[in-house]
Design an enzyme around this catalytic site. Structure first.
Site, mmCIF file in Angstrom:
data_model
loop_
_atom_site.group_PDB
_atom_site.id
_atom_site.type_symbol
_atom_site.label_atom_id
_atom_site.label_comp_id
_atom_site.label_asym_id
_atom_site.label_seq_id
_atom_site.Cartn_x
_atom_site.Cartn_y
_atom_site.Cartn_z
ATOM 1 N N TRP A 332 34.995 -22.755 -32.806
ATOM 2 C CA TRP A 332 36.307 -22.175 -32.530
ATOM 3 C C TRP A 332 37.407 -22.970 -33.210
ATOM 4 O O TRP A 332 38.540 -22.505 -33.328
ATOM 5 C CB TRP A 332 36.557 -22.092 -31.023
ATOM 6 C CG TRP A 332 36.825 -23.414 -30.330
ATOM 7 C CD1 TRP A 332 36.091 -24.556 -30.399
ATOM 8 C CD2 TRP A 332 37.914 -23.701 -29.446
ATOM 9 N NE1 TRP A 332 36.640 -25.539 -29.616
ATOM 10 C CE2 TRP A 332 37.757 -25.056 -29.013
ATOM 11 C CE3 TRP A 332 38.993 -22.977 -28.961
ATOM 12 C CZ2 TRP A 332 38.647 -25.667 -28.141
ATOM 13 C CZ3 TRP A 332 39.875 -23.593 -28.077
ATOM 14 C CH2 TRP A 332 39.700 -24.912 -27.677
ATOM 15 N N GLU A 474 34.974 -30.463 -22.415
ATOM 16 C CA GLU A 474 33.515 -30.590 -22.376
ATOM 17 C C GLU A 474 33.025 -31.754 -21.523
ATOM 18 O O GLU A 474 31.814 -32.007 -21.479
ATOM 19 C CB GLU A 474 32.974 -30.692 -23.805
ATOM 20 C CG GLU A 474 33.207 -29.406 -24.588
ATOM 21 C CD GLU A 474 32.853 -29.541 -26.059
ATOM 22 O OE1 GLU A 474 32.566 -30.677 -26.505
ATOM 23 O OE2 GLU A 474 32.881 -28.515 -26.761
#
Length: 723
Positions: A332, A474
């Site tokens: 992304w 994350e």
């Protein structure tokens, strides 16, 4: 707007321990390929690589990766019986410079050999932007005594990707001053043709020959130099692959035949002119901050050097074409961080990058089917086909007997909405209706179908939920109802319905065609509306705080300041599970959301969430993607000093290796984020219905900020000055 200051990146000494970082910094490219800044002669620990867009091959069991192309840099000089090497003898003077205006990499060395002889050498190279298949090297050798010099120029197919060899030898040949090589990748079957030409000007030629060594044809010229005399060595190399032509080996040889005998000057003129056109469209001018100005231009140079101009079936990976990090895979990072720069300055390139997602749509559909969903689910890591190439397991960084499970390819699903967001932004800024009609709408509809299929109904809450996901942060995996993911899914569904309505009015035939080919009926459209209206969303009414994911506010509270000073990430300090249990973020999803969907945040809500999540983010060693976005939001809440601190953290990530990992390759997303921080943050650029507007928030020491953008085909110049 171009000025003479802040264009040159300089290295003033050869430090063997820092060469992997230097190789990244001195990467050159032309949108077709990129070559790391290794020297012509070899040294221990080097990672000399050239990556060509789209040339992927499989590593057994583990992953797909960009292939290290044949080595075109190899050019060794034998000076009066001694090999030139910076690791031997004595370096009396050294300077290496990358000129960002034109991508010329120059190295000047005064060297005393082990036997005490002095030589002056100047190395130059560029990857032609005018003809991206051509690569140029020039070496000048000045003798400070009489001596015999031998030059060996190899075209080496014996390259590898960190000890794995992808190339199969097909054939080769050698002539008086040219050599060629024909190779094929082991699994993907991509053929590569390479040819090189060596010419020497000056000195008294003694011998000119070629060695037809298998997989390493070498051109050799020997000549005599008198004291004070200079000789010029020119090596021109050509690469073609079967992705562009059915005869790559023939094409490489033929293009060299079209060049004049002394090719550098003519090629240089066309190349420099091509770079000048790029900078006329893309340059950013900062007065009052040379360090920041150079860092911004360096970032833009690396993006432009990796940007595909002739190929719409490739994209820019997370490390561009500058290193082995992430193996050339596309994330992304491209759509959210890099693409806005191209959309606003070079929309033709942005269209190519988005077209890559269209051409890999079948891979996204395959992933959705494999996971039991409808529509298109884009891969977290994508390569040639769009199929998922995220490794499932990777070695533990400190204990090689252990493996770490990588979940991003399974459950980091927000990328599908990110792709659609980039398409929407491109369409709004460029007005490219044709792209939306022919490509963008189909992507939107299939991704909306995925979101409606992926949503889970919870009767207790009366909401559709997205459970067991990973957001941009994350440090926390397997979370439920990540705010970023849910908000982008809702936006995606609603916007897909708006796109369909627009398409039915703008091109009824295409709308009917897509309805038919996608089997899109009214029942499914009602499902999209229902899911969009009832997606889970948690926000505290009194404070305005948006919970990053369900249960985040209950995570273990960690005082970041108590852990300072530190030289590693919070995840490294606490471990994967420890970081997951804590409230510290790799990057703040809610702040990212505030940037992409500002309509969800009034002034009070924006400030509350910015301050709350800023205090809980690992800014220094978390994600390199976060600081630039944090800088933009800091500008929007009126904190230019904080914004500048975040901005410089991003700006120096590569040039000064502030995270200690620049040797793996350029932080390409951060490079794109730096431009956004300058233009949308400090410049306060907005695209409003009445046109381009600015709401500047310049750092106090900046005297001037100027840049150019394109809006609906019109070039706009923005020139801002501090009072």
């Amino acid at each position: 707007m171009l000025n003479e200051r802040n264009w040159i990146v300089t290295e003033t000494c050869f430090d063997l321990k820092r060469q992997n970082h230097a190789e990244t910094i001195f990467t050159i490219g032309n949108g077709y390929l990129g070559t790391r800044g290794a020297h012509e002669e070899r040294y221990p620990g080097e990672e000399r690589t050239t990556f060509i867009h789209g040339v992927f091959d499989d590593v057994p069991i583990v992953f797909t990766e960009l292939v290290n192309a044949p080595d075109w840099l190899d050019l060794n000089v034998h000076l009066a019986g001694e090999w030139f090497s910076l690791t031997e003898g004595e370096v009396l003077a050294y300077r290496r410079q990358l000129d960002l205006r034109n991508g010329l990499l120059t190295r000047e060395v005064v060297w005393r050999s082990p036997h005490g002889l002095r030589w002056e050498l100047t190395f130059e190279r560029f990857a032609s932007l005018a003809n991206p298949h051509l690569l140029c090297q020039r070496v000048r050798v000045r003798s400070l005594q009489d001596g015999v010099v031998e030059v060996r120029a190899m075209l080496s197919g014996d390259t590898d990707n960190l000890n794995y060899k992808h190339w199969e030898w097909i054939g080769q040949g050698i002539g008086r001053d040219t050599a060629w090589l024909h190779l094929r990748t082991r699994t993907s079957g991509i053929e590569l043709g390479a040819a090189t030409r060596l010419t020497v000007y000056g000195g008294q030629t003694i011998q000119q020959t070629g060695w037809d060594a298998r997989n390493g044809p070498t051109l050799v010229t020997t000549f005599a130099l008198k004291s004070g005399e200079t000789v010029e060595i020119e090596k021109i190399t050509a690469f073609y692959t079967s992705r562009e032509t059915n005869d790559p080996q023939g094409a490489a040889r033929r293009v060299l035949e079209t060049l004049p005998q002394r090719a550098w000057e003519a090629m240089w003129e066309n190349h420099a002119r091509a770079w000048q056109r790029e900078w006329e469209a893309c340059d950013v001018l900062i007065e009052g901050d040379d360090r920041a100005h150079l860092a911004v231009r360096f970032s833009l140079f690396q993006l432009l050097a990796a940007a595909p101009r002739q190929d719409e079936r490739v994209s820019i990976g997370a490390k561009a074409l500058s290193g082995y990090g992430y193996r050339g895979h596309v994330f992304w990072d491209t759509e959210i961080f890099m693409l806005p720069f191209f959309t606003c300055t070079r929309p033709e390139i942005a269209r190519n990058l988005l077209s890559y997602r269209y051409h890999t749509l079948e891979g996204a559909r395959l992933k959705a089917r494999q996971n039991g969903f409808k529509g298109a689910q884009f891969a977290w890591e994508s390569a040639a086909t769009g199929e998922e190439v995220t490794p499932t397991w990777v070695p533990h960084p400190t204990d090689r007997t252990k493996l770490i499970r990588i979940w991003t390819g399974d459950i980091q699903i927000h990328i599908s909405a990110d792709v659609c967001y980039a398409i929407w932004q491109y369409w709004q800024i460029t007005g490219d209706d044709d792209f939306m009609i022919q490509r963008g709408a189909e992507i939107f509809f299939d991704v909306a179908r995925f979101w409606a299929s992926r949503a889970e109904w919870n009767a207790e809450t009366g909401c559709y939920e997205f459970n067991d996901v990973i957001g941009p942060d994350e440090y926390h995996d397997h979370v439920d109802n990540n705010a970023y993911t849910n908000a982008l899914a809702r936006w995606n569904l609603k916007t897909a319905l708006a796109v369909l309505s627009w398409l039915e009015g703008r091109d009824p035939q295409r709308a009917a065609e897509l309805r038919r080919s996608l089997e899109l009926d009214e029942k499914e459209l009602r499902r999209w509306r229902e899911v969009a209206e009832k997606i889970y969303w948690k926000q505290d009414e009194s404070s305005g705080l948006i919970e990053q994911f369900e249960g985040y506010f209950q995570r273990k509270q960690i005082d970041l300041q108590a852990l300072e000073p530190r030289t590693q990430s919070i995840q490294s300090l606490l471990g994967i599970e420890g970081a997951s249990d804590a409230n510290i973020l790799k990057q703040p999803d809610v702040v990212m959301l505030a940037y992409l969907l500002p309509e969800l945040f009034d002034e009070k809500t924006l400030r509350a969430n910015y301050e709350y999540y800023t205090a809980r983010t690992d800014h220094t060693f978390g994600s390199s993607l976060g600081p630039a976005i944090h800088a933009i939001i800091a500008c929007r809440v009126g904190k230019p000093d904080e914004a500048y601190e975040h901005f410089m953290r991003a700006a120096l990530a590569d040039l000064e290796d502030v995270r200690g990992n620049a040797g793996d390759g350029i932080h390409a997303a951060s490079a794109g984020g730096i431009w956004q921080a300058v233009v949308f943050g400090f410049g306060g650029l907005r695209f409003e219905p009445e046109g381009v507007k600015t709401h500047p928030c310049l750092p106090r020491h900046w005297k001037r900020l100027a840049f150019r953008v394109k809006y609906r085909g019109q070039a706009c110049e923005v020139d801002l000055r501090n009072p």
